[in-house]
Motif scaffolding. Structure first.
Motif, mmCIF file in Angstrom:
data_model
loop_
_atom_site.group_PDB
_atom_site.id
_atom_site.type_symbol
_atom_site.label_atom_id
_atom_site.label_comp_id
_atom_site.label_asym_id
_atom_site.label_seq_id
_atom_site.Cartn_x
_atom_site.Cartn_y
_atom_site.Cartn_z
ATOM 1 N N THR A 73 0.728 -1.011 0.098
ATOM 2 C CA THR A 73 0.119 -0.112 -0.135
ATOM 3 C C THR A 73 0.297 1.377 0.447
ATOM 4 N N PRO A 74 0.104 2.598 -0.326
ATOM 5 C CA PRO A 74 1.161 3.863 -0.238
ATOM 6 C C PRO A 74 1.738 3.723 0.236
ATOM 7 N N GLN A 75 2.673 4.650 0.397
ATOM 8 C CA GLN A 75 4.001 3.977 1.911
ATOM 9 C C GLN A 75 3.184 6.022 2.610
ATOM 10 N N PRO A 76 3.353 5.521 3.647
ATOM 11 C CA PRO A 76 2.420 6.690 4.451
ATOM 12 C C PRO A 76 4.066 7.753 5.270
ATOM 13 N N VAL A 77 5.133 7.365 4.893
ATOM 14 C CA VAL A 77 5.866 8.874 5.310
ATOM 15 C C VAL A 77 6.668 9.340 4.423
ATOM 16 N N ASN A 78 6.122 10.688 4.773
ATOM 17 C CA ASN A 78 6.431 11.520 2.807
ATOM 18 C C ASN A 78 8.558 12.028 2.940
ATOM 19 N N GLY A 79 8.684 12.085 2.013
ATOM 20 C CA GLY A 79 9.838 12.918 2.011
ATOM 21 C C GLY A 79 11.116 12.551 3.260
ATOM 22 N N SER A 134 4.908 1.405 -4.857
ATOM 23 C CA SER A 134 4.388 2.165 -3.354
ATOM 24 C C SER A 134 4.831 3.012 -2.415
ATOM 25 N N LEU A 135 6.018 2.753 -2.891
ATOM 26 C CA LEU A 135 7.010 4.091 -1.973
ATOM 27 C C LEU A 135 6.605 5.474 -3.206
#
Length: 348
Positions: free
Chosen positions: A229-235, A259-260
């Motif tokens: 699933t899409p990675q929730p930690v941005n940046g 997903s990253l």
């Protein structure tokens, strides 16, 4: 110790582990096949034949006709719980899958699905093996113990990663599939400026807080996350995936990388720590054979695979052309290579 194992030795080991026969032989002194069979409620003919079979590999020893004692090898089944977990896992989860792998290739030609493998046929399931194991707490714990035990070998030591890659410029890192946080703890100790998020499934990440040393609690945090699933930690500066990709087919590894993408900033690093099979002819026959066996074992389990350099680069190309593949390094003495890529796209 071999994951594919000699088929007759593994058959004997499976019998011993299934019926807990090692526990029925005294640590000091001897017993008899008759006594073991009686205590286990098994036919003495079967007990005798299986124990004599494994004695050929020094697992138990028949001192006189019908009398048996422990050997250094058989005592490991009692003295080393993590080794016992490893053996049981191979015997019960992986080894039966090998016998049905060719059948699986006939039924599902070219499949990359985890529920269309030798494991699927041998365990009579249409589910992903990880989900099958997860439903049984005892099997799940054994599987996690196996991961820890396997990485006790010096060639898997996390020091190879720490010494083989310069994390000096990495201030924020996400350890994707970071399990119990061993790698995160080692990184945080070496790099006091680094903050780390450890991600894994709920049943794996549970209890992470208790494992983190008090002085590191403000820099290491756990997070439940499914890496499909899409990675929730941005940046973050870097995303580490250690011993993750070899558990999945190419199709699903591409999904993990994709997903990253929504969370990547320009020049974010993707660091994979996993096996890279050398080109044919670069290793001796025995070493090359060991890697090829591991490759087929992963296919038998859930259509996963081990990869060479060309295949690693291909994964990034298929996932997104904005990944810039930076190459592969194998630290001296390490089993697992360091595979690197950089995100060249704009801020997401």
């Amino acid at each position: 110790m071999s994951c594919p194992a000699d088929q007759y030795l593994m058959l004997g080991i499976q019998y011993i582990c299934r019926y807990k026969l090692a526990e029925l032989v005294p640590l000091h002194g001897e017993t008899t096949f008759d006594a073991i069979a009686s205590a286990a409620g098994l036919p003495v003919k079967d007990v005798t034949r299986f124990l004599r079979l494994t004695a050929g590999w020094h697992v138990f020893h028949e001192t006189s006709k019908g009398a048996v004692v422990h050997t250094a090898a058989s005592r490991q089944l009692l003295d080393n719980p993590m080794l016992k977990a490893w053996i049981n896992n191979i015997a019960e989860e992986f080894w039966p899958s090998l016998a049905r792998t060719v059948d699986a290739t006939e039924r599902w030609p070219g499949s990359e699905e985890p529920n269309e493998s030798g494991y699927s046929l041998s365990h009579n399931t249409d589910e992903n093996p990880f989900n099958v194991i997860k439903r049984d707490p005892a099997r799940q714990q054994r599987f996690m113990d196996v991961q820890s035990f396997s990485h006790q070998h010096f060639t898997f030591n996390v020091e190879h990663l720490l010494n083989g890659y310069d994390f000096g410029s990495v201030r924020s890192l996400v350890d994707v599939g970071g399990a119990h946080g061993e790698v995160a703890i080692a990184l945080a100790r070496k790099y006091p400026h680094m903050k780390i998020v450890v991600q894994d499934q709920p049943e794996v990440i549970k209890g992470l807080e208790k494992r983190i040393p008090e002085e590191l609690k403000n820099r290491i945090h756990g997070m439940e996350h499914d890496f499909f699933t899409p990675q929730p930690v941005n940046g973050a500066d870097a995303y580490l995936l250690r011993w993750v990709f070899h558990n999945w087919s190419d199709k699903y590894c591409v999904k993990i990388l994709q997903s990253l993408v929504p969370s990547l900033k320009k020049q974010a690093k993707i660091i994979i720590n996993d096996i890279c099979i050398p080109e044919p002819g670069q290793l001796g026959i025995a070493a090359d054979c060991g890697l090829r066996q591991m490759d087929i074992l992963m296919k038998a389990f859930n259509n996963a695979r081990e990869r060479d350099a060309e295949t690693w680069e291909m994964l990034f190309t298929l996932a997104d052309p904005r990944f810039n593949f930076l190459g592969i390094k194998l630290p001296q003495g390490a089993r697992m290579a360091i595979i690197q890529a950089e995100w060249t796209g704009g801020e997401q």
